[in-house]
Scaffold this motif. Structure first.
Motif, mmCIF file in Angstrom:
data_model
loop_
_atom_site.group_PDB
_atom_site.id
_atom_site.type_symbol
_atom_site.label_atom_id
_atom_site.label_comp_id
_atom_site.label_asym_id
_atom_site.label_seq_id
_atom_site.Cartn_x
_atom_site.Cartn_y
_atom_site.Cartn_z
ATOM 1 N N ARG A 7 26.701 50.275 59.640
ATOM 2 C CA ARG A 7 27.513 49.335 58.928
ATOM 3 C C ARG A 7 28.657 50.221 58.407
ATOM 4 N NH1 ARG A 7 26.304 45.255 54.287
ATOM 5 N NH2 ARG A 7 28.198 44.314 54.123
ATOM 6 N N TYR A 8 29.686 49.541 58.556
ATOM 7 C CA TYR A 8 31.110 50.005 57.780
ATOM 8 C C TYR A 8 31.095 49.847 56.429
ATOM 9 C CZ TYR A 8 35.815 51.365 56.837
ATOM 10 O OH TYR A 8 36.988 51.992 56.283
ATOM 11 N N ASN A 9 31.291 50.627 55.584
ATOM 12 C CA ASN A 9 31.269 50.536 54.116
ATOM 13 C C ASN A 9 32.522 51.843 53.865
ATOM 14 O OD1 ASN A 9 29.174 48.574 52.927
ATOM 15 N ND2 ASN A 9 28.043 50.095 54.248
ATOM 16 N N GLY A 10 33.466 51.361 53.812
ATOM 17 C CA GLY A 10 34.716 52.328 53.513
ATOM 18 C C GLY A 10 35.004 52.163 52.077
ATOM 19 N N SER A 11 36.470 52.571 51.839
ATOM 20 C CA SER A 11 36.828 52.890 50.582
ATOM 21 C C SER A 11 38.337 52.536 50.373
ATOM 22 C CB SER A 11 36.838 54.295 50.176
ATOM 23 O OG SER A 11 37.443 54.657 49.071
ATOM 24 N N LEU A 12 38.555 51.669 49.412
ATOM 25 C CA LEU A 12 39.926 51.185 49.096
ATOM 26 C C LEU A 12 40.959 52.440 49.123
ATOM 27 C CD1 LEU A 12 39.464 48.457 46.058
ATOM 28 C CD2 LEU A 12 40.543 48.109 48.541
ATOM 29 N N ASP A 13 40.474 53.488 49.016
ATOM 30 C CA ASP A 13 41.573 54.578 48.936
ATOM 31 C C ASP A 13 42.337 54.819 50.273
ATOM 32 O OD1 ASP A 13 40.666 55.586 46.524
ATOM 33 O OD2 ASP A 13 39.319 57.263 47.337
ATOM 34 N N VAL A 14 41.692 54.216 51.424
ATOM 35 C CA VAL A 14 42.227 54.031 52.658
ATOM 36 C C VAL A 14 43.697 53.199 52.797
ATOM 37 C CG1 VAL A 14 40.993 52.344 53.947
ATOM 38 C CG2 VAL A 14 41.894 54.243 55.255
ATOM 39 N N LEU A 15 43.513 51.995 51.726
ATOM 40 C CA LEU A 15 44.349 50.973 51.657
ATOM 41 C C LEU A 15 45.489 51.440 50.794
ATOM 42 C CD1 LEU A 15 42.451 47.681 51.642
ATOM 43 C CD2 LEU A 15 43.343 49.042 53.733
ATOM 44 N N HIS A 16 45.156 51.880 49.483
ATOM 45 C CA HIS A 16 45.973 52.171 48.367
ATOM 46 C C HIS A 16 47.385 52.754 48.799
ATOM 47 C CE1 HIS A 16 46.711 51.815 44.090
ATOM 48 N NE2 HIS A 16 47.181 53.176 44.089
ATOM 49 N N GLY A 17 48.340 52.093 48.280
ATOM 50 C CA GLY A 17 49.588 52.687 48.485
ATOM 51 C C GLY A 17 50.146 53.107 49.944
ATOM 52 N N ARG A 18 49.566 52.488 50.981
ATOM 53 C CA ARG A 18 49.637 52.868 52.256
ATOM 54 C C ARG A 18 49.993 51.521 53.137
ATOM 55 N NH1 ARG A 18 46.333 57.687 54.437
ATOM 56 N NH2 ARG A 18 44.568 56.648 54.044
ATOM 57 N N ALA A 19 50.458 51.659 54.222
ATOM 58 C CA ALA A 19 50.935 50.578 55.162
ATOM 59 C C ALA A 19 50.768 51.082 56.487
ATOM 60 C CB ALA A 19 52.176 49.931 54.728
ATOM 61 N N VAL A 20 50.693 50.012 57.535
ATOM 62 C CA VAL A 20 50.417 50.639 58.830
ATOM 63 C C VAL A 20 51.881 50.385 59.548
ATOM 64 C CG1 VAL A 20 49.696 50.103 61.140
ATOM 65 C CG2 VAL A 20 48.057 50.362 59.371
ATOM 66 N N VAL A 21 52.629 51.355 60.160
ATOM 67 C CA VAL A 21 53.723 51.072 60.839
ATOM 68 C C VAL A 21 53.651 50.903 62.287
ATOM 69 C CG1 VAL A 21 54.410 53.383 60.880
ATOM 70 C CG2 VAL A 21 56.324 51.751 61.284
ATOM 71 N N PRO A 247 52.247 54.424 66.303
ATOM 72 C CA PRO A 247 51.847 53.597 65.147
ATOM 73 C C PRO A 247 51.026 54.768 64.178
ATOM 74 C CG PRO A 247 51.022 52.587 67.142
ATOM 75 C CD PRO A 247 51.830 53.944 67.536
ATOM 76 N N GLY A 248 51.040 54.452 62.967
ATOM 77 C CA GLY A 248 50.643 55.456 61.953
ATOM 78 C C GLY A 248 50.553 54.637 60.461
ATOM 79 N N LEU A 249 50.107 55.676 59.664
ATOM 80 C CA LEU A 249 50.251 55.013 58.209
ATOM 81 C C LEU A 249 51.165 55.848 57.372
ATOM 82 C CD1 LEU A 249 46.435 55.210 57.044
ATOM 83 C CD2 LEU A 249 47.664 53.397 57.896
ATOM 84 N N VAL A 250 51.906 55.029 56.482
ATOM 85 C CA VAL A 250 53.114 55.513 55.917
ATOM 86 C C VAL A 250 53.044 55.146 54.452
ATOM 87 C CG1 VAL A 250 54.768 55.474 57.827
ATOM 88 C CG2 VAL A 250 54.510 53.261 56.531
ATOM 89 N N GLU A 251 53.822 55.349 53.494
ATOM 90 C CA GLU A 251 53.766 54.881 52.234
ATOM 91 C C GLU A 251 54.076 53.367 52.227
ATOM 92 O OE1 GLU A 251 56.408 56.972 49.754
ATOM 93 O OE2 GLU A 251 55.150 58.858 49.898
ATOM 94 N N ALA A 252 53.755 52.682 51.298
ATOM 95 C CA ALA A 252 53.730 51.089 51.083
ATOM 96 C C ALA A 252 55.236 50.954 51.009
ATOM 97 C CB ALA A 252 53.126 50.726 50.320
ATOM 98 N N GLY A 253 56.129 51.610 50.603
ATOM 99 C CA GLY A 253 57.658 51.067 50.536
ATOM 100 C C GLY A 253 57.969 50.586 49.468
ATOM 101 N N PRO A 254 59.318 50.484 49.083
ATOM 102 C CA PRO A 254 59.862 49.637 47.868
ATOM 103 C C PRO A 254 59.568 48.434 47.683
ATOM 104 C CG PRO A 254 61.569 50.437 49.486
ATOM 105 C CD PRO A 254 60.244 51.098 50.002
ATOM 106 N N GLU A 255 59.676 47.811 48.723
ATOM 107 C CA GLU A 255 59.222 46.203 49.007
ATOM 108 C C GLU A 255 57.808 45.824 48.023
ATOM 109 O OE1 GLU A 255 61.458 47.204 52.697
ATOM 110 O OE2 GLU A 255 59.754 48.125 51.596
ATOM 111 N N ALA A 256 56.959 46.712 48.446
ATOM 112 C CA ALA A 256 55.634 46.566 47.929
ATOM 113 C C ALA A 256 55.688 46.377 46.233
ATOM 114 C CB ALA A 256 54.605 47.451 48.519
ATOM 115 N N ALA A 257 56.192 47.698 45.885
ATOM 116 C CA ALA A 257 56.499 47.687 44.351
ATOM 117 C C ALA A 257 57.102 46.650 43.829
ATOM 118 C CB ALA A 257 57.185 49.148 44.107
ATOM 119 N N ARG A 258 58.289 46.176 44.361
ATOM 120 C CA ARG A 258 59.058 45.132 44.175
ATOM 121 C C ARG A 258 58.241 43.694 43.947
ATOM 122 N NH1 ARG A 258 62.978 45.423 47.343
ATOM 123 N NH2 ARG A 258 62.592 43.349 48.657
ATOM 124 N N THR A 259 57.466 43.304 44.865
ATOM 125 C CA THR A 259 56.817 42.262 44.903
ATOM 126 C C THR A 259 55.778 42.350 43.528
ATOM 127 O OG1 THR A 259 55.190 42.958 46.545
ATOM 128 C CG2 THR A 259 57.220 41.723 47.137
#
Length: 271
Positions: A7-21, A247-259
């Motif tokens: 079973r997949y039991n991941g970590s929020l670390d893979v999401l934090h501050g990142r986005a998929v482009v 496709p790949g992972l990038v930093e979340a970007g300024p829009e995320a911080a603004r929202t």
């Protein structure tokens, strides 16, 4: 005795501050992106219809919405990683691979897993942002503390009430709860139009009208109170001056911080 599936039991670390482009190199890619966003719009309309129906439990509408969003993520996973995306995500989580496909598989699988947990978890806000740029789009999945944004619509769920009420008060509470659901349904149904406007059909809208678009959504609950929000977001035109080639992972970007600054209540934080 058969081998038990891992079973997949991941970590929020893979999401934090990142986005998929994801690049949009041609008409076929644009059409697929549009179809996926229309699935999200359809999910909003289904949720609104179910909330407005007094015979449908609120939890059913909530689960249906989450499943609609999860289906959109699974579609992206299959298009980028393939049908075996769960095994790819597990391999990435174990450190057995460190490539773009593995990172994307882990990212979306983590998001889907967290969404499924939210159905029974209180005080966790699902807070994703989707942005369209001229040559690509990004999906930034976030979870925040709390159950609402500063601009969320709130509605009550009688099924989640744990304390006992006298029959007279219980009937009043149910009726008032159904009223909040009907009022929320009107607003939630309207948000589907925002999605359709922000991400128009590439076969109908000229490029200048569709090269930028964005939405941020949020949903959560605290005990009997559920919340929902969807608004437009203006993408940063200076981002992705050079078109991504894969496709790949990038930093979340300024829009995320603004929202986050604009919509999260004081004291709330991104998990």
């Amino acid at each position: 005795m058969g081998k038990q599936r891992e079973r997949y039991n991941g970590s929020l670390d893979v999401l934090h501050g990142r986005a998929v482009v994801t690049p949009l190199p041609d008409g076929d890619a644009e059409r697929e992106f549009h179809r996926n966003m229309m699935r999200v719009a359809d999910a909003q309309e289904r949720k609104a219809a179910m909330l407005a129906d007094p015979d449908v439990p609120l939890l059913s509408a909530y689960e249906r919405e989450m499943e609609g969003i999860a289906d959109a993520y699974r579609t992206r996973l299959r298009s980028v990683v393939g049908d075996d995306y769960e095994s790819v995500a597990l391999a990435y989580a174990r450190g057995e691979r460190d490539d773009d496909a593995g990172a994307i598989a882990a990212y979306y699988t983590e998001a889907i897993w967290r969404m499924q947990q939210r159905i029974t978890v209180s005080d966790v806000l699902f807070f994703p942002i989707i942005l369209r740029y001229p040559d690509c789009f990004t999906v930034n999945v976030r979870f925040a503390s709390g159950h609402r944004t500063t601009r969320s619509v709130l509605y009550e769920s009688p099924e989640h009430l744990t304390e006992g009420l006298e029959a007279k008060h219980a009937a009043t509470y149910v009726e008032e709860s159904l009223y909040t659901q009907r009022e929320a349904a009107k607003l939630i149904g309207d948000t589907a139009g925002i999605i359709r406007e922000e991400f128009p059909d590439p076969d109908e809208a000229p490029f200048e009208e569709r090269k930028y678009g964005g939405i941020v959504t949020a949903g959560g609950r605290k005990e009997t109170v559920f919340s929902s929000m969807l608004e437009r977001v203006e993408p940063d035109p200076d981002r992705f001056a050079a078109a991504p080639t894969r496709p790949g992972l990038v930093e979340a970007g300024p829009e995320a911080a603004r929202t986050e600054r604009e919509l999260l209540p004081e004291g709330a934080f991104v998990l």
